[in-house]
Write a protein that holds these residues in place. Structure first.
Motif, PDB file in Angstrom:
ATOM      1  N   TYR A  31       0.699  -1.443  -0.213  1.00  0.00           N
ATOM      2  CA  TYR A  31      -0.147  -0.174   0.824  1.00  0.00           C
ATOM      3  C   TYR A  31       1.030   0.799   0.027  1.00  0.00           C
ATOM      4  CZ  TYR A  31      -3.323   3.174   1.226  1.00  0.00           C
ATOM      5  OH  TYR A  31      -4.904   4.264   1.767  1.00  0.00           O
ATOM      6  N   ARG A  32       0.925   2.315  -1.018  1.00  0.00           N
ATOM      7  CA  ARG A  32       1.861   2.995  -1.202  1.00  0.00           C
ATOM      8  C   ARG A  32       0.767   4.652  -1.299  1.00  0.00           C
ATOM      9  NH1 ARG A  32       5.968   5.161  -6.125  1.00  0.00           N
ATOM     10  NH2 ARG A  32       6.349   6.913  -5.674  1.00  0.00           N
ATOM     11  N   ILE A  33       1.637   5.360  -0.289  1.00  0.00           N
ATOM     12  CA  ILE A  33       0.937   6.921   0.212  1.00  0.00           C
ATOM     13  C   ILE A  33       1.835   7.568  -0.072  1.00  0.00           C
ATOM     14  CG2 ILE A  33       0.188   7.709   1.994  1.00  0.00           C
ATOM     15  CD1 ILE A  33      -0.449   5.458   3.339  1.00  0.00           C
ATOM     16  N   GLY A  34       2.140   8.750  -1.608  1.00  0.00           N
ATOM     17  CA  GLY A  34       3.202   9.430  -1.686  1.00  0.00           C
ATOM     18  C   GLY A  34       4.219   8.734  -1.697  1.00  0.00           C
ATOM     19  N   ARG A  35       5.517   8.984  -1.559  1.00  0.00           N
ATOM     20  CA  ARG A  35       6.868   8.129  -1.715  1.00  0.00           C
ATOM     21  C   ARG A  35       7.366   6.621  -0.896  1.00  0.00           C
ATOM     22  NH1 ARG A  35      10.942  10.002  -5.573  1.00  0.00           N
ATOM     23  NH2 ARG A  35      10.105  11.875  -6.108  1.00  0.00           N
ATOM     24  N   PHE A  36       5.990   6.693   0.215  1.00  0.00           N
ATOM     25  CA  PHE A  36       6.093   5.444   1.783  1.00  0.00           C
ATOM     26  C   PHE A  36       5.265   4.425   0.762  1.00  0.00           C
ATOM     27  CE2 PHE A  36       8.226   9.131   3.591  1.00  0.00           C
ATOM     28  CZ  PHE A  36       8.679   8.929   4.369  1.00  0.00           C
ATOM     29  N   GLY A  37       6.180   3.095   0.990  1.00  0.00           N
ATOM     30  CA  GLY A  37       5.157   1.937   0.751  1.00  0.00           C
ATOM     31  C   GLY A  37       5.057   1.155   1.957  1.00  0.00           C
ATOM     32  N   LEU A  38       4.194   0.310   2.090  1.00  0.00           N
ATOM     33  CA  LEU A  38       4.858  -0.495   3.302  1.00  0.00           C
ATOM     34  C   LEU A  38       3.267  -2.288   3.119  1.00  0.00           C
ATOM     35  CD1 LEU A  38       4.439  -1.227   6.168  1.00  0.00           C
ATOM     36  CD2 LEU A  38       2.328   0.410   6.614  1.00  0.00           C
ATOM     37  N   GLN A  97       7.493  -5.297   5.253  1.00  0.00           N
ATOM     38  CA  GLN A  97       8.438  -4.489   3.899  1.00  0.00           C
ATOM     39  C   GLN A  97       8.749  -2.908   4.111  1.00  0.00           C
ATOM     40  OE1 GLN A  97      10.566  -4.799   0.238  1.00  0.00           O
ATOM     41  NE2 GLN A  97      10.238  -6.484   0.921  1.00  0.00           N
ATOM     42  N   LEU A  98       8.972  -1.958   4.627  1.00  0.00           N
ATOM     43  CA  LEU A  98       9.036  -0.646   4.318  1.00  0.00           C
ATOM     44  C   LEU A  98       9.896   0.114   3.419  1.00  0.00           C
ATOM     45  CD1 LEU A  98       7.904   1.967   5.384  1.00  0.00           C
ATOM     46  CD2 LEU A  98       9.237   2.780   7.346  1.00  0.00           C
ATOM     47  N   ARG A  99       9.372   0.721   2.270  1.00  0.00           N
ATOM     48  CA  ARG A  99      10.610   1.423   1.695  1.00  0.00           C
ATOM     49  C   ARG A  99       9.602   3.023   0.642  1.00  0.00           C
ATOM     50  NH1 ARG A  99       8.613  -2.847  -3.859  1.00  0.00           N
ATOM     51  NH2 ARG A  99       8.858  -4.783  -2.912  1.00  0.00           N
ATOM     52  N   TYR A 100      10.870   3.434   0.532  1.00  0.00           N
ATOM     53  CA  TYR A 100      10.605   4.396   0.224  1.00  0.00           C
ATOM     54  C   TYR A 100      11.246   5.567  -1.157  1.00  0.00           C
ATOM     55  CZ  TYR A 100      12.198   9.668   0.291  1.00  0.00           C
ATOM     56  OH  TYR A 100      12.090  11.132  -0.177  1.00  0.00           O
ATOM     57  N   TYR A 101      10.956   5.480  -2.097  1.00  0.00           N
ATOM     58  CA  TYR A 101      10.918   5.393  -3.364  1.00  0.00           C
ATOM     59  C   TYR A 101      11.653   7.144  -3.773  1.00  0.00           C
ATOM     60  CZ  TYR A 101       7.546   1.577  -4.445  1.00  0.00           C
ATOM     61  OH  TYR A 101       7.537   0.007  -4.028  1.00  0.00           O
TER      62      TYR A 101
END
Length: 254
Positions: free
Chosen positions: A94-101, A136-140
């Motif tokens: 689930y992605r909000i802005g540049r962050f994905g969880l 997993q926590l991502r930053y685009y």
């Protein structure tokens, strides 16, 4: 004969009219479906380009390596250095802005199966598989028209399954179904924490191809577990893991 010709003309006229009505009825439905598909594709493209909220589901395949692990499938004094396995995984984000969880489920199986201690006539063999459940926590951080690059962190659990079989387990003499597994198994559970990087190339409004590379540390029991057969778990303590994978992803705008 005149009546027959009139009947034929009437049937032809009815068939032509029916075909026209069916075509008129189908065209709006087809156009509506294409319009909905185009709208969904436009929303997916806008979600990626403008960092709108959206979900991402990906399937990946690759290689999972334990380059420095002491793998001891036969005994604690007979160990091998390193191992490589084939891995498959599913990831939902689930992605909000540049962050994905998100969360992932991965499965890997050793490319090699080796002999196990025991009487020669038993033809004992050992193989190993891995099962991981991780958040997993991502930053685009980098994004262009077609490419996006991200970095992130993972945290979850790993289960290592050691299995020992004999010749009659692999090639039973009869088709009789017995209760219980046809192998002596041992499961080792531990904590998995790591870092990951990756990139995705948009090939269609909803579809992407990409690659991932991640490192993780597995924290397993310091003393290997023992099976009733006298065999012991092949991995223990802290284990370093590297995984490289290729993925196919599908994006849905919310």
């Amino acid at each position: 004969m005149a009546l027959t010709r009139a009947t034929r003309r009437l049937l032809v006229a009815l068939a032509t009219t029916s075909g026209a009505l069916v075509a008129l009825t189908a065209c709006p439905s087809s156009a509506h479906a294409q319009s909905q598909e185009s709208a969904a594709a436009r929303r997916a493209s806008a979600a990626l380009e403008q960092d709108y909220t959206h979900t991402l589901v990906s399937v990946n395949a690759g290689l999972l390596s334990l380059p420095a692990a002491n793998v001891c499938p036969r005994s604690r004094t007979s160990c091998e250095k390193g191992e490589t396995s084939v891995s498959l995984g599913v990831y939902n984000q689930y992605r909000i802005g540049r962050f994905g969880l998100g969360a992932s489920i991965s499965w890997a199986r050793s490319l090699l199966s080796g002999t196990a201690p025991g009487a020669a006539e038993l033809s004992r063999e050992h193989d190993r598989s891995y099962f991981l459940v991780e958040g997993q926590l991502r930053y685009y951080g980098i994004q262009s028209d077609k490419w996006v690059w991200w970095g992130g962190a993972t945290l979850g659990a790993v289960i290592i399954r050691d299995a020992w079989t004999v010749a009659t387990d692999r090639e039973p003499a009869a088709d009789t179904a017995f209760v219980g597994p046809r192998a002596a198994t041992l499961s080792t559970e531990g904590l998995a924490a790591g870092l990951a990087i990756g990139g995705e190339w948009t090939v269609a409004p909803n579809w992407s191809l990409g690659t991932t590379l991640r490192y993780a540390s597995w924290f397993l029991p310091t003393e290997p577990l023992q099976a009733p057969t006298g065999d012991s778990a092949s991995l223990s303590g802290r284990v370093d893991m590297l995984e490289f994978g290729l993925l196919v992803a599908y994006r849905i705008a919310l």
